[in-house]
Design a protein around this motif. Structure first.
Motif, PDB file in Angstrom:
ATOM      1  N   LEU A   1       6.395  -8.874 -12.651  1.00  0.00           N
ATOM      2  CA  LEU A   1       6.210  -8.813 -11.264  1.00  0.00           C
ATOM      3  C   LEU A   1       5.150  -8.612 -10.569  1.00  0.00           C
ATOM      4  CD1 LEU A   1       9.186  -6.280 -10.666  1.00  0.00           C
ATOM      5  CD2 LEU A   1       9.729  -8.565 -10.527  1.00  0.00           C
ATOM      6  N   SER A   2       5.028  -9.163  -9.238  1.00  0.00           N
ATOM      7  CA  SER A   2       3.943  -9.092  -8.538  1.00  0.00           C
ATOM      8  C   SER A   2       3.424  -7.504  -8.251  1.00  0.00           C
ATOM      9  CB  SER A   2       4.088  -9.632  -7.224  1.00  0.00           C
ATOM     10  OG  SER A   2       4.909  -8.741  -6.334  1.00  0.00           O
ATOM     11  N   GLN A   3       2.248  -7.255  -7.962  1.00  0.00           N
ATOM     12  CA  GLN A   3       1.755  -5.942  -7.901  1.00  0.00           C
ATOM     13  C   GLN A   3       2.682  -5.176  -6.736  1.00  0.00           C
ATOM     14  OE1 GLN A   3      -1.381  -4.625  -9.262  1.00  0.00           O
ATOM     15  NE2 GLN A   3      -0.444  -2.739  -8.809  1.00  0.00           N
ATOM     16  N   GLN A   4       3.210  -5.893  -5.703  1.00  0.00           N
ATOM     17  CA  GLN A   4       3.788  -5.203  -4.463  1.00  0.00           C
ATOM     18  C   GLN A   4       5.293  -4.961  -5.302  1.00  0.00           C
ATOM     19  OE1 GLN A   4       3.681  -6.716  -0.723  1.00  0.00           O
ATOM     20  NE2 GLN A   4       5.861  -6.322  -0.429  1.00  0.00           N
ATOM     21  N   ASP A   5       5.934  -5.922  -5.995  1.00  0.00           N
ATOM     22  CA  ASP A   5       7.070  -5.870  -6.416  1.00  0.00           C
ATOM     23  C   ASP A   5       7.250  -4.493  -7.441  1.00  0.00           C
ATOM     24  OD1 ASP A   5       8.525  -7.217  -4.714  1.00  0.00           O
ATOM     25  OD2 ASP A   5       8.935  -9.141  -6.034  1.00  0.00           O
ATOM     26  N   GLY A   6       6.197  -4.705  -8.500  1.00  0.00           N
ATOM     27  CA  GLY A   6       6.068  -3.691  -9.592  1.00  0.00           C
ATOM     28  C   GLY A   6       5.928  -2.197  -8.967  1.00  0.00           C
ATOM     29  N   GLY A   7       5.114  -1.992  -7.874  1.00  0.00           N
ATOM     30  CA  GLY A   7       5.159  -0.808  -7.367  1.00  0.00           C
ATOM     31  C   GLY A   7       6.518  -0.153  -6.814  1.00  0.00           C
TER      32      GLY A   7
ATOM     33  N   MET B   1      -8.792  -4.300  -8.958  1.00  0.00           N
ATOM     34  CA  MET B   1      -7.434  -4.695  -9.244  1.00  0.00           C
ATOM     35  C   MET B   1      -6.690  -3.191  -9.409  1.00  0.00           C
ATOM     36  SD  MET B   1      -5.940  -6.503 -12.553  1.00  0.00           S
ATOM     37  CE  MET B   1      -3.923  -6.631 -12.711  1.00  0.00           C
ATOM     38  N   GLN B   2      -5.511  -3.091  -8.873  1.00  0.00           N
ATOM     39  CA  GLN B   2      -4.722  -1.834  -8.800  1.00  0.00           C
ATOM     40  C   GLN B   2      -4.097  -1.757 -10.140  1.00  0.00           C
ATOM     41  OE1 GLN B   2      -2.578  -3.092  -5.119  1.00  0.00           O
ATOM     42  NE2 GLN B   2      -2.718  -1.052  -4.593  1.00  0.00           N
ATOM     43  N   ASN B   3      -3.847  -0.379 -10.616  1.00  0.00           N
ATOM     44  CA  ASN B   3      -3.136  -0.134 -11.712  1.00  0.00           C
ATOM     45  C   ASN B   3      -1.669  -0.553 -11.418  1.00  0.00           C
ATOM     46  OD1 ASN B   3      -5.037   1.205 -13.144  1.00  0.00           O
ATOM     47  ND2 ASN B   3      -5.003   3.152 -12.066  1.00  0.00           N
ATOM     48  N   ALA B   4      -0.968  -0.826 -12.747  1.00  0.00           N
ATOM     49  CA  ALA B   4       0.511  -1.155 -12.609  1.00  0.00           C
ATOM     50  C   ALA B   4       1.401   0.025 -12.223  1.00  0.00           C
ATOM     51  CB  ALA B   4       0.838  -1.761 -14.057  1.00  0.00           C
ATOM     52  N   PHE B   5       2.398  -0.184 -11.731  1.00  0.00           N
ATOM     53  CA  PHE B   5       3.388   0.764 -11.263  1.00  0.00           C
ATOM     54  C   PHE B   5       2.960   1.222  -9.813  1.00  0.00           C
ATOM     55  CE2 PHE B   5       3.905   1.152 -15.979  1.00  0.00           C
ATOM     56  CZ  PHE B   5       4.950   0.626 -16.057  1.00  0.00           C
ATOM     57  N   THR B   6       1.972   0.571  -9.256  1.00  0.00           N
ATOM     58  CA  THR B   6       1.451   0.964  -7.912  1.00  0.00           C
ATOM     59  C   THR B   6       1.781  -0.348  -6.965  1.00  0.00           C
ATOM     60  OG1 THR B   6      -0.927   0.412  -8.169  1.00  0.00           O
ATOM     61  CG2 THR B   6      -0.126   2.567  -8.911  1.00  0.00           C
ATOM     62  N   GLY B   7       1.461  -0.094  -5.666  1.00  0.00           N
ATOM     63  CA  GLY B   7       1.391  -1.008  -4.671  1.00  0.00           C
ATOM     64  C   GLY B   7       2.572  -1.396  -3.989  1.00  0.00           C
ATOM     65  N   ALA B   8       3.634  -0.579  -3.786  1.00  0.00           N
ATOM     66  CA  ALA B   8       4.803  -0.642  -2.700  1.00  0.00           C
ATOM     67  C   ALA B   8       4.351  -0.737  -1.597  1.00  0.00           C
ATOM     68  CB  ALA B   8       5.810   0.465  -3.212  1.00  0.00           C
ATOM     69  N   ALA B   9       4.580  -1.840  -0.844  1.00  0.00           N
ATOM     70  CA  ALA B   9       4.169  -1.937   0.420  1.00  0.00           C
ATOM     71  C   ALA B   9       5.272  -1.776   1.434  1.00  0.00           C
ATOM     72  CB  ALA B   9       3.356  -3.338   0.711  1.00  0.00           C
ATOM     73  N   LEU B  10       5.524  -0.460   1.914  1.00  0.00           N
ATOM     74  CA  LEU B  10       6.710  -0.311   2.789  1.00  0.00           C
ATOM     75  C   LEU B  10       6.192   1.199   3.248  1.00  0.00           C
ATOM     76  CD1 LEU B  10       9.816   0.699   1.147  1.00  0.00           C
ATOM     77  CD2 LEU B  10       7.878   0.839   0.312  1.00  0.00           C
ATOM     78  N   ASP B  11       6.737   1.410   4.505  1.00  0.00           N
ATOM     79  CA  ASP B  11       6.550   2.805   5.273  1.00  0.00           C
ATOM     80  C   ASP B  11       7.637   3.557   4.554  1.00  0.00           C
ATOM     81  OD1 ASP B  11       6.717   4.984   6.983  1.00  0.00           O
ATOM     82  OD2 ASP B  11       6.983   3.720   8.766  1.00  0.00           O
ATOM     83  N   ARG B  12       7.345   4.687   3.865  1.00  0.00           N
ATOM     84  CA  ARG B  12       8.061   5.770   3.209  1.00  0.00           C
ATOM     85  C   ARG B  12       8.806   6.695   4.240  1.00  0.00           C
ATOM     86  NH1 ARG B  12       6.345   6.845  -2.887  1.00  0.00           N
ATOM     87  NH2 ARG B  12       5.028   4.933  -3.429  1.00  0.00           N
TER      88      ARG B  12
END
Length: 316
Positions: free
Chosen positions: A118-124, A1-12
């Motif tokens: 939020l979900s992991q992705q949204d939280g990140g 499981m990933q830590n909170a505040f991580t997981g943004a799924a997009l090309d930066r």
């Protein structure tokens, strides 16, 4: 499981595209351009998700900052509060000190409560947006000559038109560590925390210092003990406003635990049985919620890397 505040799924898009002013301008006009909306009161959520608002619908506020692109199109961060000088609160904090208000039931949700929902992705993505917006709030002026600086590369750089200095978003490394001695953990407590809450020791890395050296120094300064082996475990962005928490374990070597500086109210050893009992207690979305009854141990919230370090220790 990933830590909170991580997981943004997009090309930066941290490449030549950002340095192409025409390409960045085209993203602002893209028909599918959307933005994470945030301000002093918090982030804009809808139906339990981070709302990505069409950029064309947003007015006022500050210049949108390009976070990256996803399968739909470009994604921006939008600070809905106007620019201002002086001491400003952190985006999504609800207050100048960075602590969320007790009531987060309005149309904007402070970052910590938002990430709990939020979900992991949204939280990140929320954390990424808040961190970038926070940096721009505090770095509108050149640190070399004091003149107003200009936003470039879609928001990942500021350039001073007067002296030419380039400024990039800052990340402050912080070591956070569990000191272990067999079946005991050394934890510390700050006076402002809820009743009974203890957590891992932590501190900023100083210039010219390795992470392992920072761990040893902080433990000695805060708790008066020396550590031996230092082992890295995990990391967590902490956008309050711009830290990166680097999680370690460290084995006790010598010394008697006692409060070493004014940052802590108490340091003490806890047995595995005490920590296991505390880990069974329910968590709270409100990070400032009251702890347990006097005399009982209350652990950090499960979103914090300190809690993840403790749970890793319990499991191993």
């Amino acid at each position: 499981m990933q830590n909170a505040f991580t997981g943004a799924a997009l090309d930066r898009v941290g490449d030549s595209r950002r340095r192409d002013e025409a390409w960045v301008a085209a993203q602002l006009k893209h028909r599918h351009a959307r933005a994470v909306v945030a301000g002093d009161r918090g982030l804009r959520l809808a139906d339990g998700r981070l709302e990505l608002v069409p950029l064309i619908e947003l007015e006022g506020g500050q210049t949108p900052l390009l976070l990256g692109v996803d399968d739909v199109g470009p994604v921006f961060a939008f600070d809905e509060d106007p620019p201002r000088d002086g001491r400003v609160p952190m985006v999504g904090s609800g207050g100048v000190r960075g602590e969320p208000p007790v009531d987060a039931s309005g149309d904007r949700v402070p970052l910590r409560q938002a990430v709990a929902r939020l979900s992991q992705q949204d939280g990140g993505l929320a954390a990424y947006a808040a961190a970038l917006l926070n940096w721009h709030r505090r770095h509108r002026y050149c640190s070399a000559c004091g003149q107003p600086s200009d936003l470039t590369e879609g928001g990942l750089t500021r350039v001073c038109p007067n002296c030419g200095a380039e400024h990039h978003p800052r990340t402050d490394p912080v070591v956070i560590m569990l000191v272990t001695d067999g079946d005991q953990l050394l934890l510390g407590r700050q006076a402002v925390w809820p009743t009974g809450r203890y957590s891992a020791l932590a501190g900023f890395v100083e210039p010219g210092e390795s992470l392992e050296e920072a761990v040893a120094r902080e433990v000695l300064e805060e708790a008066g003990v020396r550590v031996g082996a230092v082992t890295y475990l995990s990391s967590q962005p902490w956008p309050f406003p711009a830290s990166l928490m680097l999680g370690f374990t460290a084995t006790y070597e010598s010394g008697v635990a006692n409060v070493g500086d004014e940052e802590l109210e108490d340091v003490r050893w806890f047995t595995r049985a005490e920590v296991e009992a505390a880990a069974l207690e329910p968590d709270s979305e409100n990070w400032g919620a009251a702890g347990g009854p006097p005399g009982t141990l209350a652990l950090p919230p499960r979103l914090a890397i300190a809690r993840r370090l403790i749970e890793h220790w319990l499991a191993h």
